[in-house]
Design an enzyme around this catalytic site. Structure first.
Site, PDB file in Angstrom:
ATOM      1  N   ASP A   1       0.853  -1.200   0.000  1.00  0.00           N
ATOM      2  CA  ASP A   1       0.000   0.000   0.000  1.00  0.00           C
ATOM      3  C   ASP A   1       0.885   1.245   0.000  1.00  0.00           C
ATOM      4  OD1 ASP A   1      -3.278   0.005   0.993  1.00  0.00           O
ATOM      5  OD2 ASP A   1      -2.252   1.908   0.696  1.00  0.00           O
TER       6      ASP A   1
ATOM      7  N   ASP B   1       4.343   1.921  -3.991  1.00  0.00           N
ATOM      8  CA  ASP B   1       3.342   2.436  -4.925  1.00  0.00           C
ATOM      9  C   ASP B   1       3.222   1.450  -6.082  1.00  0.00           C
ATOM     10  OD1 ASP B   1       2.083   4.010  -7.047  1.00  0.00           O
ATOM     11  OD2 ASP B   1       2.372   5.690  -5.656  1.00  0.00           O
TER      12      ASP B   1
ATOM     13  N   LEU C   1      -6.027  -4.456  -5.746  1.00  0.00           N
ATOM     14  CA  LEU C   1      -7.084  -3.569  -5.237  1.00  0.00           C
ATOM     15  C   LEU C   1      -6.616  -2.126  -5.155  1.00  0.00           C
ATOM     16  CD1 LEU C   1      -8.198  -6.390  -4.329  1.00  0.00           C
ATOM     17  CD2 LEU C   1      -9.020  -5.282  -2.264  1.00  0.00           C
TER      18      LEU C   1
ATOM     19  N   ASN D   1       1.898  -3.635 -13.918  1.00  0.00           N
ATOM     20  CA  ASN D   1       2.893  -4.182 -12.972  1.00  0.00           C
ATOM     21  C   ASN D   1       2.419  -5.498 -12.346  1.00  0.00           C
ATOM     22  OD1 ASN D   1       4.812  -2.217 -13.433  1.00  0.00           O
ATOM     23  ND2 ASN D   1       3.951  -0.830 -11.898  1.00  0.00           N
TER      24      ASN D   1
ATOM     25  N   TYR E   1     -11.365   7.468 -13.284  1.00  0.00           N
ATOM     26  CA  TYR E   1     -11.626   6.210 -12.575  1.00  0.00           C
ATOM     27  C   TYR E   1     -12.263   5.200 -13.537  1.00  0.00           C
ATOM     28  CZ  TYR E   1     -13.427   3.103  -8.870  1.00  0.00           C
ATOM     29  OH  TYR E   1     -13.706   2.031  -8.055  1.00  0.00           O
TER      30      TYR E   1
HETATM   31  P1  NAD Z   1      -9.889   2.182  -0.362  1.00  0.00           P
HETATM   32  O1  NAD Z   1      -9.622   3.567  -0.819  1.00  0.00           O
HETATM   33  O2  NAD Z   1     -10.198   1.969   1.073  1.00  0.00           O
HETATM   34  O3  NAD Z   1      -8.695   1.214  -0.756  1.00  0.00           O
HETATM   35  C1  NAD Z   1      -7.807   1.450  -1.800  1.00  0.00           C
HETATM   36  C2  NAD Z   1      -6.404   1.165  -1.285  1.00  0.00           C
HETATM   37  O4  NAD Z   1      -5.460   1.331  -2.355  1.00  0.00           O
HETATM   38  C3  NAD Z   1      -5.968   2.128  -0.175  1.00  0.00           C
HETATM   39  O5  NAD Z   1      -5.382   1.410   0.861  1.00  0.00           O
HETATM   40  C4  NAD Z   1      -4.961   3.030  -0.873  1.00  0.00           C
HETATM   41  O6  NAD Z   1      -4.015   3.616   0.012  1.00  0.00           O
HETATM   42  C5  NAD Z   1      -4.355   2.071  -1.868  1.00  0.00           C
HETATM   43  N1  NAD Z   1      -3.730   2.746  -3.012  1.00  0.00           N
HETATM   44  C6  NAD Z   1      -4.245   3.744  -3.775  1.00  0.00           C
HETATM   45  N2  NAD Z   1      -3.365   4.081  -4.730  1.00  0.00           N
HETATM   46  C7  NAD Z   1      -2.279   3.274  -4.578  1.00  0.00           C
HETATM   47  C8  NAD Z   1      -1.045   3.150  -5.255  1.00  0.00           C
HETATM   48  N3  NAD Z   1      -0.739   3.931  -6.302  1.00  0.00           N
HETATM   49  N4  NAD Z   1      -0.162   2.215  -4.827  1.00  0.00           N
HETATM   50  C9  NAD Z   1      -0.449   1.430  -3.762  1.00  0.00           C
HETATM   51  N5  NAD Z   1      -1.609   1.513  -3.081  1.00  0.00           N
HETATM   52  C10 NAD Z   1      -2.510   2.419  -3.482  1.00  0.00           C
HETATM   53  O7  NAD Z   1     -11.097   1.648  -1.269  1.00  0.00           O
HETATM   54  P2  NAD Z   1     -11.857   0.243  -1.277  1.00  0.00           P
HETATM   55  O8  NAD Z   1     -13.304   0.542  -1.210  1.00  0.00           O
HETATM   56  O9  NAD Z   1     -11.259  -0.694  -0.312  1.00  0.00           O
HETATM   57  O10 NAD Z   1     -11.565  -0.251  -2.762  1.00  0.00           O
HETATM   58  C11 NAD Z   1     -10.631  -1.271  -3.057  1.00  0.00           C
HETATM   59  C12 NAD Z   1     -10.696  -1.605  -4.537  1.00  0.00           C
HETATM   60  O11 NAD Z   1     -12.001  -2.034  -4.893  1.00  0.00           O
HETATM   61  C13 NAD Z   1     -10.382  -0.391  -5.433  1.00  0.00           C
HETATM   62  O12 NAD Z   1      -9.613  -0.822  -6.527  1.00  0.00           O
HETATM   63  C14 NAD Z   1     -11.754   0.057  -5.900  1.00  0.00           C
HETATM   64  O13 NAD Z   1     -11.704   0.691  -7.145  1.00  0.00           O
HETATM   65  C15 NAD Z   1     -12.515  -1.255  -5.961  1.00  0.00           C
HETATM   66  N6  NAD Z   1     -13.960  -1.040  -5.813  1.00  0.00           N
HETATM   67  C16 NAD Z   1     -14.502  -0.744  -4.596  1.00  0.00           C
HETATM   68  C17 NAD Z   1     -15.874  -0.516  -4.506  1.00  0.00           C
HETATM   69  C18 NAD Z   1     -16.538  -0.211  -3.186  1.00  0.00           C
HETATM   70  O14 NAD Z   1     -17.743   0.050  -3.187  1.00  0.00           O
HETATM   71  N7  NAD Z   1     -15.890  -0.260  -2.064  1.00  0.00           N
HETATM   72  C19 NAD Z   1     -16.672  -0.583  -5.651  1.00  0.00           C
HETATM   73  C20 NAD Z   1     -16.076  -0.850  -6.873  1.00  0.00           C
HETATM   74  C21 NAD Z   1     -14.723  -1.107  -6.948  1.00  0.00           C
END
Ligand code: NAD
Ligand code: UDP
Length: 314
Positions: free
Chosen positions: A31, A56, A71, A97, A145
């Protein structure tokens, strides 16, 4: 297995860490802490099977793993629009990646895609099946997005066709639960925090737009089941078909919190999808999976979580 979870310190990622460690796997949680927090995985730090890696996902990495769940990506409109160029880079370069790693070590790679690939769906396509190509604005404020996630799906399919990488793609519909970020601007977190603080509940537009809300535990079951099912290459919807207007959600939150907050209406954001409901026939048929937790049931632990977070002032 040794399993990499990118975005593992986020809301869904941290629940996935818990689940996979509980199943006896080794977990590497990667993360950059943009929207994720160390406190989401603090309880795992003493576990010898758990490793936290600040990295990252847009930067290349070399790890010897059996599976990769990708994720990493900010998920709420407020967060993904904060730095839209970084958002699309995260989706596209993160996918490259992860897929490159999968190709190198023969790992199966899972993409957390989204119902946003359907954009603002045509009303005649409701609920949305995986075969729907969507209705997405390529140049709007949500495009960083939506189009990033669409390009990631393309990359997943092409790495599979061209290089034989074993892939899974989950199209996630709105998911909620404990460990959501209180200030991420998403509707469930906003409404609960506003209700608990006795502030006005901000319904955007008339509140007649709909969403289908899935509780995190159900979603994680769907993830693991999809990842470990053999030969499911195309995208699969994972979500709860229970569909509610945003106004109905506001009323449920007020009722469950016993709040005296009143509902106010604010401007509807640009390109806000009018309706959203997953067609989960594929998941039911192929995985034997379907959600089991209703919105009324799932709101309870979610409200309790936010209540604790707010009372701790963290
Ligand atoms: P979240 O924001 O809590 O989690 C995303 C995580 O990715 C965070 O920990 C963030 O710090 C990390 N992150 C962001 N950019 C990064 C990078 N460049 N390198 C490393 N880490 C990075 O959101 P979430 O709800 O847990 O979503 C997780 C995944 O599920 C995402 O990809 C999101 O698009 C997808 N998603 C979630 C939902 C939802 O309703 N929760 C719906 C559709 C898709
Ligand atoms: N929304 C709202 N009030 C808020 C936050 C969101 O009415 O305080 C609405 C938003 O306009 C959208 C729906 O709730 O119609 C879901 O928004 P969210 O940001 O949670 O996710 P989206 O599904 O739009 O990505």
């Amino acid at each position: 297995m040794r399993i990499l979870i990118t975005g593992g310190a986020g809301f869904l990622g941290s629940h996935l860490c818990d689940r996979l460690l509980g199943d006896g796997h080794e977990v590497i949680c990667m993360d950059n802490f943009f929207t994720g927090r160390k406190r989401n995985v603090l309880h795992l730090m003493e576990n010898p099977l758990f490793e936290l890696m600040r990295h990252d996902v847009t930067d290349p990495f070399k790890l010897e793993v059996d599976q990769i769940y990708n994720l990493a990506c900010p998920a709420s409109p407020v967060h993904y629009q904060y730095n839209p160029i970084k958002t699309i880079k995260t989706s596209v370069m993160g996918a490259i990646n992860c897929l490159g790693s999968g190709k190198r070590v023969g790992a199966r790679v899972f993409q957390a895609s989204t119902s946003e690939v359907y954009g603002d769906p045509d009303p005649s396509v409701h609920p949305q099946p995986e075969s729907y190509w969507g209705n997405v604005n390529p140049i709007g404020i949500r495009s960083c997005y939506d189009e990033g996630k669409r390009a990631a799906e393309t990359l997943f399919m092409d790495y599979h066709r061209q290089n034989g990488v074993d892939i899974r793609i989950a199209r996630i519909f709105n998911t909620y639960g404990p460990r959501m970020c209180p200030d991420d601007g998403r509707v469930v977190s906003n409404f609960i925090v506003q209700a608990l603080q006795g502030k006005d509940i901000t319904v955007y537009g008339e509140g007649q737009q709909t969403r289908s809300f899935c509780y995190c535990d159900d979603l994680i079951d769907g993830f693991v089941s999809l990842m470990n099912q053999e030969a499911v290459i195309g995208p699969m919807n994972i979500g709860n078909p229970g569909e509610f207007t945003i106004l109905e959600l506001a009323q449920k939150v007020i009722a469950q919190t016993g709040s005296h907050s009143k509902i106010i209406h604010e401007a509807l954001p640009q390109d806000d999808p009018k309706q959203r409901q997953p067609d989960i026939n594929q998941a039911q048929k192929v995985l034997g999976w379907e959600p089991t937790i209703t919105l009324d049931e799932g709101l309870k632990p979610t409200i309790a979580y936010f209540d604790k977070v707010l009372s701790e002032g963290s």
